[in-house]
Design an enzyme around this catalytic site. Structure first.
Site, mmCIF file in Angstrom:
data_model
loop_
_atom_site.group_PDB
_atom_site.id
_atom_site.type_symbol
_atom_site.label_atom_id
_atom_site.label_comp_id
_atom_site.label_asym_id
_atom_site.label_seq_id
_atom_site.Cartn_x
_atom_site.Cartn_y
_atom_site.Cartn_z
ATOM 1 N N ARG A 127 25.141 2.669 14.728
ATOM 2 C CA ARG A 127 25.319 3.868 13.907
ATOM 3 C C ARG A 127 26.392 4.803 14.414
ATOM 4 O O ARG A 127 26.491 5.936 13.943
ATOM 5 C CB ARG A 127 23.982 4.589 13.764
ATOM 6 C CG ARG A 127 23.010 3.787 12.915
ATOM 7 C CD ARG A 127 21.630 4.361 12.842
ATOM 8 N NE ARG A 127 20.808 3.559 11.936
ATOM 9 C CZ ARG A 127 19.539 3.296 12.101
ATOM 10 N NH1 ARG A 127 18.904 3.755 13.161
ATOM 11 N NH2 ARG A 127 18.877 2.569 11.237
ATOM 12 N N ASN A 256 7.648 8.049 18.360
ATOM 13 C CA ASN A 256 6.187 8.022 18.394
ATOM 14 C C ASN A 256 5.677 7.262 19.614
ATOM 15 O O ASN A 256 6.390 6.470 20.222
ATOM 16 C CB ASN A 256 5.647 7.362 17.129
ATOM 17 C CG ASN A 256 6.193 5.960 16.927
ATOM 18 O OD1 ASN A 256 7.262 5.793 16.360
ATOM 19 N ND2 ASN A 256 5.478 4.946 17.401
ATOM 20 N N ASP A 311 3.509 6.899 12.698
ATOM 21 C CA ASP A 311 4.916 6.516 12.858
ATOM 22 C C ASP A 311 5.843 7.567 12.245
ATOM 23 O O ASP A 311 6.818 7.261 11.583
ATOM 24 C CB ASP A 311 5.180 5.133 12.241
ATOM 25 C CG ASP A 311 6.558 4.580 12.608
ATOM 26 O OD1 ASP A 311 7.212 5.149 13.509
ATOM 27 O OD2 ASP A 311 6.998 3.605 11.983
ATOM 28 N N LYS A 338 10.062 12.749 10.816
ATOM 29 C CA LYS A 338 9.988 11.838 9.678
ATOM 30 C C LYS A 338 8.994 12.307 8.609
ATOM 31 O O LYS A 338 9.138 11.990 7.432
ATOM 32 C CB LYS A 338 9.616 10.436 10.158
ATOM 33 C CG LYS A 338 9.895 9.334 9.155
ATOM 34 C CD LYS A 338 9.356 7.985 9.614
ATOM 35 C CE LYS A 338 10.108 7.423 10.768
ATOM 36 N NZ LYS A 338 9.585 6.072 11.156
ATOM 37 N N TRP A 398 17.136 8.354 9.477
ATOM 38 C CA TRP A 398 18.289 8.582 10.355
ATOM 39 C C TRP A 398 19.464 9.228 9.642
ATOM 40 O O TRP A 398 20.438 9.633 10.277
ATOM 41 C CB TRP A 398 18.714 7.282 11.022
ATOM 42 C CG TRP A 398 19.120 6.182 10.072
ATOM 43 C CD1 TRP A 398 18.306 5.250 9.501
ATOM 44 C CD2 TRP A 398 20.438 5.887 9.612
ATOM 45 N NE1 TRP A 398 19.042 4.401 8.708
ATOM 46 C CE2 TRP A 398 20.353 4.752 8.759
ATOM 47 C CE3 TRP A 398 21.692 6.458 9.851
ATOM 48 C CZ2 TRP A 398 21.461 4.195 8.132
ATOM 49 C CZ3 TRP A 398 22.807 5.896 9.231
ATOM 50 C CH2 TRP A 398 22.680 4.778 8.375
#
Length: 470
Positions: A127, A256, A311, A338, A398
Site C-alpha cells: 500500500r 485486534n 475484529d 473499523k 484502510w
C-alpha cells in the site's frame, strides 16, 4: 471492476483559503512527500489551480502501465522534486517524471511465500512506500524492509524484520519516515503472532528500536493477559502512523487481540464472567499509542475497544490537528476504528476529549458513554451464528480519511455492510491464522446504497453532509 492496469495523472486539489487553526505543515504543495501527504496525515493540498469551476475540464495528461495486474493499485504515489515514486502490490517500484510520465528507473523485488503458514490464501498487497535522504523505502510480503537509491533504483540495503515462516507476518503498508529513522508495522493481526513496530536507521538499515504491542512478563500491561496468551496476542499495527515533530511523538493504531472472536483464553477473569471490560483489557491491542520517536518508549495509550471480539481493530491513520475546544486551543488526534467510532484525544497526553459514531447502521453495542465507554456489548458466542453491523470489513477500512483546514471538516469514505459471524474456541498455533470463527458478508435490509462519503466536524461530532453511492 476488473484489474486496474495503469496510473492516470488526475489529481484533484482543494481550493485554498483561510484556515481553521492547526499546524500549517499539515498541507502539501507541489510535492506529496509522505503517505498521508505530510506526517500529520491530513491528505490535503493547498494548491488551488484546480477548483470547482474548472474541474470539469480535466483530461488525462499521460498514462503509464506498470505491467503488474495483481490486486489493483493500492498505494499512494510519493512525489518529491518532480519525481513520482510508485509501488505495485507485487513490489515493483517505478520512478517517473511526474510531469510527463517518462520512466526514470524501475525495480522488481523477488519474494517467496513458500512454507509460510496461512500464505496460500493471502492476497498480494503493498500500500505504499516512503522517500527520505535520497532513499526509497518499502516493506515486503516476506517481511523485509528494502532501501533503494532514489536516483538509480539500485538496492542500497535490505533487512529481515522477522522470519515469516515462524510468525506468518508480512509488511503491507507504507513505512513512516521520522527524522533519521524509518518505522514499519506488520500484518497478521488475525494470526497467532505478537505484533510490534520496528524502527531502522534510513542510511544503514541498522535496528534503532522495537516496541511490542503486547507486553511481555515484567512489562506494564502484561497483567491484562491471561496466562501465556500474550505470546500469540495479535495487535499487529498494520497500517501507517503519524508524527508530531514538536512533541517528538509517533502515533500508531494497533490491531485486534488474538483470537479475534473468542476471548476466554486471553482475558483474565472470563472463566468467572466478572471481567471489567470498560477499560484496559489485553493491552495494547485495539488502541492508539504514542511512542517517543528516538527511543520507541511508550508515552501514553488510549484503548478504544477493550476486549475487541468483533475484529474492529484500531489500526488506522491518526489525523493530527490543532483546534479550539471549550475556549482552549488543543493539540488533537482524531482516529476512527473499523467500527466507525471516531475518537478525539489530546495528542500530548492521550486525554479523552470526545467520541462520535459515523455508520448509519450499528448493532454490536447499544451506545457509548460521554467518557468513551462501550455500553450494551453484544458479543459472539461459540457455535452460534449472530449478525453484526458493521461487518468485519468495517464501516471504515484502510482507505484513508482526509482533513481540510479550510472547512475544518473530516472527509470519510464509509461502508454499510453486515455479516453473519460464528465464533469457535480452538487453541492458537504460532504464525497460523487465529480468528476463532468465520463470517459471511451480508447486505443490510431495506437499503439501495451501501456506501457514502461524509463530511464531519471533529469538534462537534456532527455530520455536515453525506453523499450516498452504491
Amino acid at each position: 471492476m476488473g484489474p486496474m492496469r495503469f496510473v492516470i495523472s488526475l489529481i484533484l486539489i482543494a481550493t485554498a483559503s483561510a484556515q481553521i487553526g492547526g499546524p500549517t505543515n499539515g498541507a502539501t504543495q507541489a510535492d506529496w512527500p509522505h503517505y498521508g501527504g505530510t506526517q500529520l496525515s491530513w491528505r490535503y493540498s493547498s494548491l488551488d489551480q484546480i477548483n470547482s469551476g474548472n474541474v470539469k475540464n480535466l483530461a488525462p495528461a499521460w498514462i503509464f502501465q506498470t505491467g503488474d495486474y495483481a490486486e489493483n493499485l493500492q498505494s499512494t504515489p510519493i512525489v518529491v522534486d518532480g519525481t513520482m515514486y510508485l509501488i505495485t502490490p507485487r513490489a515493483r517500484v517505478f520512478a517517473l517524471d511526474a510531469a510527463t510520465g517518462r520512466l526514470i528507473w524501475q525495480y522488481a523485488y523477488s519474494a517467496s511465500r513458500a512454507g509460510i503458514p496461512g500464505s496460500e490464501g493471502n492476497f498480494v498487497q503493498n500500500r505504499g512506500l516512503a522517500v527520505s535522504n535520497g532513499m526509497v523505502l518499502f516493506g515486503t510480503v516476506d517481511n523485509h524492509v528494502v532501501a533503494l537509491d532514489g536516483k538509480t533504483g539500485r538496492e542500497a540495503w535490505k533487512v529481515a524484520v522477522d522470519d515469516p515462516r515462524q510468525c506468518g507476518c508480512n509488511i503491507g503498508a507504507a513505512p513512516l519516515v521520522v527524522k533519521d529513522k524509518v518505522i514499519v508495522g506488520g500484518n497478521n493481526g488475525d494470526g497467532a503472532h505478537r505484533g510490534y513496530l520496528t524502527a531502522f536507521y534510513v542510511k544503514t538499515g541498522r535496528l534503532a528500536w522495537r516496541w511490542y504491542v503486547v507486553p511481555g512478563p515484567g512489562e506494564k500491561g502484561h497483567e491484562t493477559w491471561k496466562g501465556d496468551s500474550w505470546k500469540f496476542g495479535g495487535g499487529a499495527p498494520w497500517l501507517t502512523g503519524s508524527f508530531d515533530p514538536d512533541l517528538n511523538l509517533v502515533y500508531w493504531g494497533t490491531g485486534n487481540a488474538g483470537s479475534d472472536f473468542y476471548d476466554h483464553a486471553r482475558v483474565p477473569g472470563t472463566d468467572k464472567g466478572a471481567t471489567d471490560k470498560s477499560r484496559d483489557v489485553n493491552l495494547y491491542t485495539a488502541s492508539v499509542v504514542a511512542l517517543d520517536a528516538d527511543s520507541g518508549k511508550l508515552r501514553w495509550h488510549y484503548q478504544e475497544l477493550p476486549d475487541d471480539v468483533w475484529d474492529f481493530d484500531s489500526s488506522y491513520e491518526s489525523i493530527l490537528i490543532d483546534r479550539e475546544i471549550k475556549g482552549r486551543m488543543r493539540k488533537l488526534l482524531v482516529h476512527m476504528n473499523k467500527s466507525g467510532l471516531t475518537f478525539v484525544l489530546d495528542r500530548a497526553t492521550g486525554e479523552f476529549l470526545g467520541v462520535f459514531s459515523v455508520p448509519e447502521l450499528q448493532d454490536w453495542i447499544t451506545g457509548i458513554t460521554e467518557d468513551g465507554k462501550l455500553v450494551g456489548r453484544r458479543e459472539p458466542e461459540p457455535g452460534k451464528m449472530l449478525n453484526y453491523c458493521p461487518s468485519v470489513g468495517g464501516a471504515k477500512s484502510w482507505n484513508s480519511m482526509a482533513y481540510s483546514p479550510r472547512t475544518g471538516f473530516l472527509y470519510m469514505p464509509l461502508n454499510e455492510l453486515c455479516n453473519n459471524l460464528t465464533a469457535t474456541s480452538e487453541e492458537g498455533k504460532e504464525g497460523n491464522p487465529f480468528m476463532n470463527g468465520g463470517f459471511e458478508l451480508t447486505l443490510p435490509p431495506n437499503r439501495t446504497t451501501y456506501s457514502h462519503l461524509d463530511a464531519w466536524d471533529p469538534v462537534t461530532g456532527k455530520r455536515m453532509w453525506s453523499y450516498p453511492y452504491k
